[in-house]
Design an enzyme around this catalytic site. Structure first.
Site, PDB file in Angstrom:
ATOM      1  N   GLU A 275      -7.268   5.806 -13.924  1.00 45.17           N
ATOM      2  CA  GLU A 275      -5.915   6.185 -13.491  1.00 45.17           C
ATOM      3  C   GLU A 275      -4.940   5.923 -14.613  1.00 45.17           C
ATOM      4  O   GLU A 275      -4.999   4.871 -15.260  1.00 45.17           O
ATOM      5  CB  GLU A 275      -5.443   5.342 -12.292  1.00 45.17           C
ATOM      6  N   GLU A 329       2.949  12.470  -3.182  1.00 44.22           N
ATOM      7  CA  GLU A 329       2.482  12.069  -1.850  1.00 44.22           C
ATOM      8  C   GLU A 329       3.635  11.407  -1.097  1.00 44.22           C
ATOM      9  O   GLU A 329       4.026  10.273  -1.400  1.00 44.22           O
ATOM     10  CB  GLU A 329       1.286  11.131  -1.973  1.00 44.22           C
ATOM     11  N   LYS A 332       3.483   7.619   0.711  1.00 42.62           N
ATOM     12  CA  LYS A 332       3.088   6.388   0.029  1.00 42.62           C
ATOM     13  C   LYS A 332       4.207   5.351   0.158  1.00 42.62           C
ATOM     14  O   LYS A 332       5.396   5.670  -0.010  1.00 42.62           O
ATOM     15  CB  LYS A 332       2.786   6.654  -1.450  1.00 42.62           C
ATOM     16  N   GLU A 338       6.497   5.703  -6.578  1.00 43.54           N
ATOM     17  CA  GLU A 338       5.151   5.787  -6.006  1.00 43.54           C
ATOM     18  C   GLU A 338       4.880   7.133  -5.350  1.00 43.54           C
ATOM     19  O   GLU A 338       3.732   7.570  -5.268  1.00 43.54           O
ATOM     20  CB  GLU A 338       4.934   4.667  -4.993  1.00 43.54           C
TER      21      GLU A 338
END
Length: 473
Positions: A275, A329, A332, A338
């Site tokens: 990641e 997203e 999250k 984030e």
């Protein structure tokens, strides 16, 4: 449990030499697969309520991007089915809370039969990661179960004859290091990490699996190190212990990890960036967090990890790298950033352009990324001849394209040993002969559908067995 592990550990030893040889062959194949398509992947997270169906995502990545690696955070069956027959290399994950259960062999065997076996070989699952950043947690039961879980999972894969195709690893955060500056002083933390890490590294070496790390310059920069984190021109940081100069934070993070591994005698293991990324939106007033910065970081990241330059302590390397994340997203938790690491919006329009869309973004012509399928086929086309068929190159097929067919199939992890020097199908030593073997391996493994022998219109289906002498098709 101890008795089960006593039985399993000799099995791992018996298979370790074979696994290391297979890993070496795969690494050599991957080395020749130069270009972004060989090493750039994305993390496909699903903590959102507005994402497109997995079938649309798989088709989008296949037809519109140069990405051919995807890392998941679970074994979502709909997603795995959606990626069937795409050739995209898939990494799946076991959630942290299942790790203690996975240390039981019966549980691991059933988990593999339920979550993996039904999708092989149609879906190209290449790796299972056990948990995420486990050694940075405070749950001692999960930490202590990590390596036993990986061992039993590997044994379960052996039982299904999948251990050469699918490797087992686990991603770590940089929090497992007690020292990272200068990079040559990198060392692992004591306590739980020290108790587990050497055993973990030994397992990875024995099974030919990579060490996976989540280095995020985004989480390590401050106001005066932004240029250093962003791959921008800067004065650099000198490691006086090695007299090597670092001009970007990612290299320093990777070399600190490498130094810690080397200190324990495991500097030979492959390191994968599981990641990394940069958000396009942050909290009000947050410096360097905007669309332009995210675009700059990820574009330079891709160029850097694929340049072949490597790092000061690991020169002449490319790194398999997974950008976080595929989508923004919206569910999250945590700060605004984030929810804004995505390369794409849920409607699959780019948040910004970094050169991964085919034919667009001002990029060069698309790489030879997925040669198998020509025009999209919405449903399988079964055989109609009632007998066995094989896939071979068409008469007059261009040898450069046939060589790319070989590279593609072997790069997916299929067994290409027979066409390597000394193999039973090495002679005749010609591109056409080797391509015939590789193309047929793919065709047979993926179900013998018409589209599995397209190979950009260089493949032809035949009912005549092309086997000869020792070379059996």
């Amino acid at each position: 449990m101890e008795k089960a592990l006593t039985i399993l550990l000799p099995l791992l030893t018996l298979f370790s030499i074979r696994d290391q040889i297979c890993s070496l062959l795969y690494s050599l194949t991957s080395y020749w697969l130069s270009g972004v398509q060989g090493s750039i992947g994305v993390n496909y997270g699903t903590v959102a309520d507005n994402l497109p169906p997995p079938s649309q995502v798989a088709r989008f990545l296949l037809d519109s991007t140069i990405i051919n690696r995807v890392k998941l955070y679970d074994t979502n069956q709909e997603i795995l089915q959606a990626f069937a027959h795409t050739g995209i290399a898939i990494t799946v994950a076991v959630p942290n809370n299942l790790i203690p259960n996975l240390a039981n062999l019966n549980f691991s065997q059933q988990w593999v039969k339920t979550n993996i076996v039904p999708h092989i070989p149609a879906t190209n699952i290449v790796r299972i990661v056990v948990g995420n950043e486990v050694l940075s947690t405070t749950d001692n039961s999960v930490v202590s179960s990590l390596v036993p879980a990986m061992q039993t999972l590997h044994a379960a894969l052996i039982g299904e004859d999948l251990d050469r195709r699918i490797k087992v690893s686990t991603p770590h955060s940089l929090a497992i290091l007690s020292s990272s500056s200068p990079p040559s002083s990198g060392t692992f933390k004591q306590g739980n990490v020290a108790l587990v890490i050497k055993q973990l590294l030994g397992f990875l070496r024995a099974t030919g699996s990579p060490f996976m790390i989540n280095p995020y310059p985004f989480f390590g920069y401050s106001g005066n190190t932004l240029d250093y984190a962003m791959f921008r021109p800067n004065s650099g940081v000198l490691d006086e212990m090695t007299d090597r100069k670092y001009t970007n934070m990612l290299d320093a993070q990777l070399d600190a990890t490498y130094s810690a591994m080397k200190q324990l005698g495991f500097g030979d293991l492959e390191i994968i960036i599981a990641e990394t990324g940069w958000p396009s939106k942050g909290d009000p007033g947050q410096t360097g967090v905007d669309t332009e910065s995210a675009q700059e970081f990820n574009a330079k990241l891709i160029k850097h990890v694929m340049s072949g330059i490597g790092t000061p302590l690991m020169p002449n390397k490319t790194f398999e790298t997974y950008i976080f994340a595929l989508f923004n997203e919206n569910q999250k938790p945590g700060p605004i950033s984030e929810r804004n690491f995505g390369l794409f919006q849920p409607n699959m329009t780019p948040v910004y352009k970094v050169g991964i869309l085919r034919h667009t973004e001002g990029s060069a012509s698309p790489s030879y990324r997925n040669p198998v399928r020509g025009k999209p086929v919405r449903s399988p086309v079964p055989r109609t001849d009632g007998g066995k068929t094989w896939c071979i190159p068409k008469t007059g097929a261009n040898e450069d394209v046939l060589q790319m067919n070989i590279d593609y199939v072997c790069g997916l992890g299929f067994d290409c040993q027979p066409i390597r020097e000394g193999g039973r199908c090495f002679y005749p030593n010609s591109v056409r002969a080797h391509a015939a073997y590789a193309m047929n391996v793919y065709y047979q493994a993926t179900g013998r559908h018409e589209y599995d022998c397209d190979f950009r219109q260089t493949g032809a289906i035949t009912s005549s067995n092309p086997s000869y002498r020792r070379c059996k098709y």
